[in-house]
Design an enzyme around this catalytic site. Structure first.
Site, short mmCIF file in Angstrom:
data_model
loop_
_atom_site.label_atom_id
_atom_site.label_comp_id
_atom_site.label_asym_id
_atom_site.label_seq_id
_atom_site.Cartn_x
_atom_site.Cartn_y
_atom_site.Cartn_z
N GLU A 50 54.47 79.74 33.02
CA GLU A 50 55.22 79.63 31.78
C GLU A 50 56.10 78.39 31.80
O GLU A 50 56.93 78.23 32.71
CB GLU A 50 56.12 80.86 31.57
CG GLU A 50 55.39 82.17 31.40
CD GLU A 50 56.37 83.32 31.23
OE1 GLU A 50 56.04 84.26 30.50
OE2 GLU A 50 57.47 83.28 31.82
N CYS A 51 55.96 77.53 30.82
CA CYS A 51 56.85 76.39 30.59
C CYS A 51 57.03 75.55 31.86
O CYS A 51 56.13 74.82 32.26
CB CYS A 51 58.19 76.87 30.03
SG CYS A 51 59.14 75.59 29.18
N GLY A 52 58.17 75.64 32.53
CA GLY A 52 58.37 74.87 33.74
C GLY A 52 57.33 75.18 34.79
O GLY A 52 56.94 74.30 35.58
#
Length: 420
Positions: free
Chosen positions: A316-318
């Site tokens: 997720e994301c990072g």
């Protein structure tokens, strides 16, 4: 039905000091011997970290789009059974957003405590407070607190300006030593603020004399069932360190409620991965720790082995950016074909529902990152502002800038951690 003292802390706008005031109030009531449970309106990760330090308890989110009203009802009911006082930090200004903090307050009959940055303000303070708290006829005022006052006399002047029907919760004088540092995604992580506990304690002590308690609120038992044991016997390994820290406590609760055992590892510091049936790399700040990521070749090889064995990996994301070939031109774990960058302007913002064949899963996006890849998206989702977020699948990896909220649909969440 169960009852508990409760209050929602809001303000006229962002930047008024809501998080710090909420933390100070929570600590002051905790110092009175009360069990205080904090919540944060909206999908924020960082403010709850501050509130957890103040209360000594995990903090949960209330967001009608990402989490759902049923989840909010269940979380508040559960809290009311295990706490003496519930404090909810609002988001932005009292009436900003859809739903706004005022909407949440009205939905659950939460009295509103308004904190106002009173620097440069005198009698207008009373008019502003009265206008905001009377704008919704169904809103229940708890009272008003003045932040960043200039002196004891200034605080008394503000108190005298309030209409008699509004309770006074005190004043906190302006003090740079009590300010909280910020960066591009908001406040610093609680663990990065070395004197955070002392800051909160000092503010709590300043508010403590004659601090009233909020009213008692009734909370309805939810019509929700326990999630199915779809992950019974499964071990899920979760990245958690300075770079990977955006984890909802409600997500951890949901996974364990579905039967999973949770273990944690650090992509920055560990050399090996724990044995697990699935891996989850949540969001955070990989861009601040690129040297550690680039240098940790042992972790890179361990992730490659998990990927080669077709073990499910949720990024997720990072987490997605860390798995890409590079971030800001620095080599990363290189499991996802594509390059990531941190841009100078916001690239995604908003809560949303991700439409899948089997239903919808709540999520939110808030990032400055970009990901350039030849991979075709397997799913696209749109925020209400029209921003498109893509979900990519590459072998056993499912990756996106989205942060998912598992309790919004446990059945679908369980599939994120099963063989693809």
């Amino acid at each position: 039905m169960t009852t508990c003292k409760a209050v929602l802390v809001s303000a006229p706008a962002s930047g008024q000091g809501k998080t710090f005031i909420t933390a100070a109030l929570a600590r002051a009531w905790r110092n009175q011997g009360l069990r205080v449970q904090a919540f944060k309106s909206g999908p924020d990760f960082l403010d709850p970290m501050i509130l957890e330090v103040a209360t000594g308890r995990p903090v949960y989110n209330l967001d009608f789009t990402m989490c759902g009203e049923n989840d909010a009802e269940a979380q508040l009911y559960r809290a009311a059974q295990n706490a003496d006082l519930i404090i909810v930090e609002g988001v932005m200004g009292l009436y900003d957003g859809t739903p706004s903090s005022a909407d949440i307050a009205v939905r659950f009959n939460l009295p509103v405590l308004l904190t106002i940055d009173a620097s440069g303000m005198a009698q207008t303070f009373g008019a502003l407070a009265n206008g905001l708290l009377s704008h919704y006829p169904t809103l229940i005022p708890a009272g008003v607190l003045a932040n960043k006052t200039g002196s004891t006399g200034h605080g008394k002047l503000l108190q005298d300006a309030l209409p008699k029907h509004l309770n006074w919760f005190g004043a906190l004088q302006k003090n740079e030593a009590l300010s909280l540092p910020e960066r591009h995604l908001g406040l610093f992580r609680a663990g990065e603020i070395s004197d955070l506990t002392q800051k909160i304690e000092d503010a709590a002590n300043a508010l403590a004399p004659d601090l009233p308690l909020p009213p008692i609120v009734s909370f309805k038992a939810p019509d929700t069932l326990a999630p199915p044991k779809r992950l019974d016997g499964k071990v899920i390994a979760i990245a958690r360190d300075e770079a990977f820290c955006f984890i909802y406590q409600a997500n951890l609760d949901c996974l364990t409620d579905m039967g999973a055992s949770l273990v944690f590892f650090s992509p920055l510091h560990d050399q090996t991965l724990p044995k697990a049936d699935a891996y989850w790399l949540p969001g955070g700040y990989p861009e601040l720790h690129l040297n550690e990521i680039s240098d940790n070749l042992s972790m890179k090889h361990a992730l490659e082995a998990a990927f080669a064995s077709n073990t499910p990996i949720l990024a997720e994301c990072g987490g997605m950016m860390a798995l890409s070939s590079s971030l800001n031109d620095v080599t990363c774990f290189d499991l996802l074909p594509g390059v990531s960058k941190i841009e100078s302007s916001l690239q995604g913002l908003g809560s949303l529902k991700v439409a899948l064949e089997e239903g919808e899963l709540g999520a939110h996006t808030f990032h400055y990152g970009s990901f350039t890849t030849a991979l075709p998206p397997v799913i696209t989702a749109k925020t209400r502002f029209g921003k498109v977020e893509n979900i990519y699948q590459h072998g056993s990896i499912l990756a996106s800038f989205l942060h998912f909220y598992f309790a919004s649909n446990p059945e679908l969440a369980a599939r994120l951690f099963t063989t693809r």
